[in-house]
Write a protein that holds these residues in place. Structure first.
Motif, PDB file in Angstrom:
ATOM      1  N   UNK A  90       3.478   5.133 -15.588  1.00 12.41           N
ATOM      2  CA  UNK A  90       4.222   3.964 -16.062  1.00 12.41           C
ATOM      3  C   UNK A  90       4.694   3.090 -14.903  1.00 12.41           C
ATOM      4  N   UNK A  91       5.302   3.710 -13.899  1.00 15.37           N
ATOM      5  CA  UNK A  91       5.815   2.922 -12.777  1.00 15.37           C
ATOM      6  C   UNK A  91       4.682   2.257 -12.017  1.00 15.37           C
ATOM      7  N   UNK A  92       3.573   2.969 -11.871  1.00 16.47           N
ATOM      8  CA  UNK A  92       2.408   2.388 -11.183  1.00 16.47           C
ATOM      9  C   UNK A  92       1.913   1.167 -11.952  1.00 16.47           C
ATOM     10  N   UNK A  93       1.895   1.269 -13.287  1.00 13.85           N
ATOM     11  CA  UNK A  93       1.448   0.150 -14.113  1.00 13.85           C
ATOM     12  C   UNK A  93       2.429  -1.016 -14.022  1.00 13.85           C
ATOM     13  N   UNK A  94       3.717  -0.714 -14.001  1.00 15.41           N
ATOM     14  CA  UNK A  94       4.744  -1.768 -13.886  1.00 15.41           C
ATOM     15  C   UNK A  94       4.573  -2.526 -12.576  1.00 15.41           C
ATOM     16  N   UNK A  95       4.365  -1.789 -11.495  1.00 15.96           N
ATOM     17  CA  UNK A  95       4.189  -2.417 -10.190  1.00 15.96           C
ATOM     18  C   UNK A  95       2.960  -3.311 -10.183  1.00 15.96           C
ATOM     19  N   UNK A  96       1.875  -2.828 -10.766  1.00 13.66           N
ATOM     20  CA  UNK A  96       0.638  -3.626 -10.783  1.00 13.66           C
ATOM     21  C   UNK A  96       0.789  -4.878 -11.644  1.00 13.66           C
ATOM     22  N   UNK A  97       1.499  -4.769 -12.763  1.00 15.63           N
ATOM     23  CA  UNK A  97       1.700  -5.946 -13.608  1.00 15.63           C
ATOM     24  C   UNK A  97       2.561  -6.986 -12.871  1.00 15.63           C
ATOM     25  N   UNK A  98       3.622  -6.525 -12.223  1.00 22.90           N
ATOM     26  CA  UNK A  98       4.443  -7.446 -11.432  1.00 22.90           C
ATOM     27  C   UNK A  98       3.601  -8.131 -10.359  1.00 22.90           C
ATOM     28  N   UNK A 106       0.852  -1.206   0.000  1.00 25.88           N
ATOM     29  CA  UNK A 106       0.000   0.000   0.000  1.00 25.88           C
ATOM     30  C   UNK A 106       0.880   1.246   0.000  1.00 25.88           C
ATOM     31  N   UNK A 107       1.929   1.237   0.831  1.00 31.10           N
ATOM     32  CA  UNK A 107       2.841   2.372   0.908  1.00 31.10           C
ATOM     33  C   UNK A 107       3.524   2.615  -0.436  1.00 31.10           C
ATOM     34  N   UNK A 108       3.958   1.545  -1.087  1.00 31.95           N
ATOM     35  CA  UNK A 108       4.610   1.670  -2.388  1.00 31.95           C
ATOM     36  C   UNK A 108       3.661   2.274  -3.413  1.00 31.95           C
ATOM     37  N   UNK A 109       2.431   1.811  -3.420  1.00 37.54           N
ATOM     38  CA  UNK A 109       1.452   2.344  -4.366  1.00 37.54           C
ATOM     39  C   UNK A 109       1.225   3.845  -4.159  1.00 37.54           C
ATOM     40  N   UNK A 110       1.181   4.253  -2.898  1.00 39.26           N
ATOM     41  CA  UNK A 110       0.979   5.667  -2.590  1.00 39.26           C
ATOM     42  C   UNK A 110       2.181   6.506  -3.017  1.00 39.26           C
ATOM     43  N   UNK A 111       3.377   5.960  -2.807  1.00 41.65           N
ATOM     44  CA  UNK A 111       4.601   6.707  -3.133  1.00 41.65           C
ATOM     45  C   UNK A 111       4.735   6.979  -4.628  1.00 41.65           C
ATOM     46  N   UNK A 112       4.253   6.052  -5.461  1.00 44.77           N
ATOM     47  CA  UNK A 112       4.436   6.246  -6.901  1.00 44.77           C
ATOM     48  C   UNK A 112       3.183   6.756  -7.608  1.00 44.77           C
ATOM     49  N   UNK A 113       2.210   7.239  -6.839  1.00 42.65           N
ATOM     50  CA  UNK A 113       1.027   7.858  -7.451  1.00 42.65           C
ATOM     51  C   UNK A 113       1.478   9.024  -8.324  1.00 42.65           C
TER      52      UNK A 113
END
Length: 279
Positions: free
Chosen positions: A125-133, A114-121
């Motif tokens: 592109x990075x948010x999408x990369x994280x979600x795909x991983x 959750x913290x990571x998702x908030x940090x890269x809001x």
């Protein structure tokens, strides 16, 4: 009584000719890290404080070998303090060195994710990369080679044509992943066939770039963060939700016996955590 800063300086000066410059620097960083974590002067730190610090290191993803090196530094420092009459009790003496062992794959907790998702809001592109991983568990090599034609949006599936060992497989993705991936693709102005492209939109993103982009967020969170961390997180969270090990292995595309053993241990640990939550 010497301050922590003065004591560390004296320790460093006295050992400057007995230890290599590199090792002495590693020890000094470890001592400062421990004192900063405990928020106490060196002579007020207790055994319990140091155990709490070690627990923090383990939870942050440090390897046993790294923690052992830090402990060597603390042992030498407090042995020195005792010999110099700066303390009357050595708080490290009763703490055993960590045993070398095959650690469970490091993964993010739900809170850290959750913290990571908030940090890269804001970084689509990075948010999408994280979600795909996180949604698919793909390897970074598979992510950078992913092509738009391999995505089945209606079924929320992605074909991995050349996974490890050149074996094809299908991975699934969530609605949340679809939303963030689509948002990123909508902002693109290129016509490249790749799912993820470099900053200049002239070619596919590289493995090095993905790791480089993730690293600062791990530093902000105080954890080791890499593409493989997110792959482990995918597997661990499915295990915590009760998915059978064989299904997780199939989604990961594993056929290496060594990997199977590691993830079997992770799955067993997840089952244990689930049990303890209910007891």
């Amino acid at each position: 009584m010497l301050t922590s800063e003065a004591c560390i300086k004296q320790f460093r000066d006295d050992y400057s000719l007995r230890l290599s410059k590199t090792l002495l620097s590693v020890y000094e960083i470890s001592i400062r890290q421990m004192i900063s974590f405990c928020e106490k002067p060196y002579n007020e730190v207790t055994t319990r404080d140091i155990r709490s610090w070690l627990k923090h290191l383990y939870e942050s993803g440090y390897k046993s070998s790294s923690i052992k090196t830090k402990m060597f530094g603390l042992r030498l420092f407090y042995k020195y303090c005792l010999e110099e009459g700066l303390i009357t009790h050595n708080p490290v003496e009763s703490i055993p060195l960590p045993k070398d062992r095959d650690k469970l794959p490091h993964y993010l907790t739900i809170e850290q994710l959750v913290q990571l998702r908030l940090l890269c809001e804001g970084d689509l592109k990075l948010r999408a990369i994280i979600e795909v991983f996180y949604a698919t568990g793909v390897r970074v090599s598979e992510l950078v080679n992913m092509r738009l034609e391999d995505i089945n949006w209606s079924e929320r599936m992605i074909r991995i044509p050349k996974g490890k060992g050149k074996k094809e497989r299908i991975v699934l993705f969530t609605n949340e992943c679809a939303e963030h991936l689509n948002s990123y693709l909508q902002e693109r102005r290129d016509e490249l066939p790749f799912v993820f492209v470099n900053r200049s939109e002239t070619n596919a993103v590289t493995i090095w770039s993905v790791g480089y982009w993730l690293r600062p967020f791990g530093e902000k969170m105080g954890v080791h963060l890499s593409p493989h961390t997110l792959r482990h997180t995918f597997a661990a969270h499915l295990a915590l939700k009760g998915m059978p090990l064989a299904s997780i292995q199939a989604l990961l595309g594993h056929d290496n016996p060594k990997n199977t053993i590691i993830y079997t241990r992770l799955h067993q640990e997840a089952q244990k955590q689930m049990y303890e939550q209910w007891m």
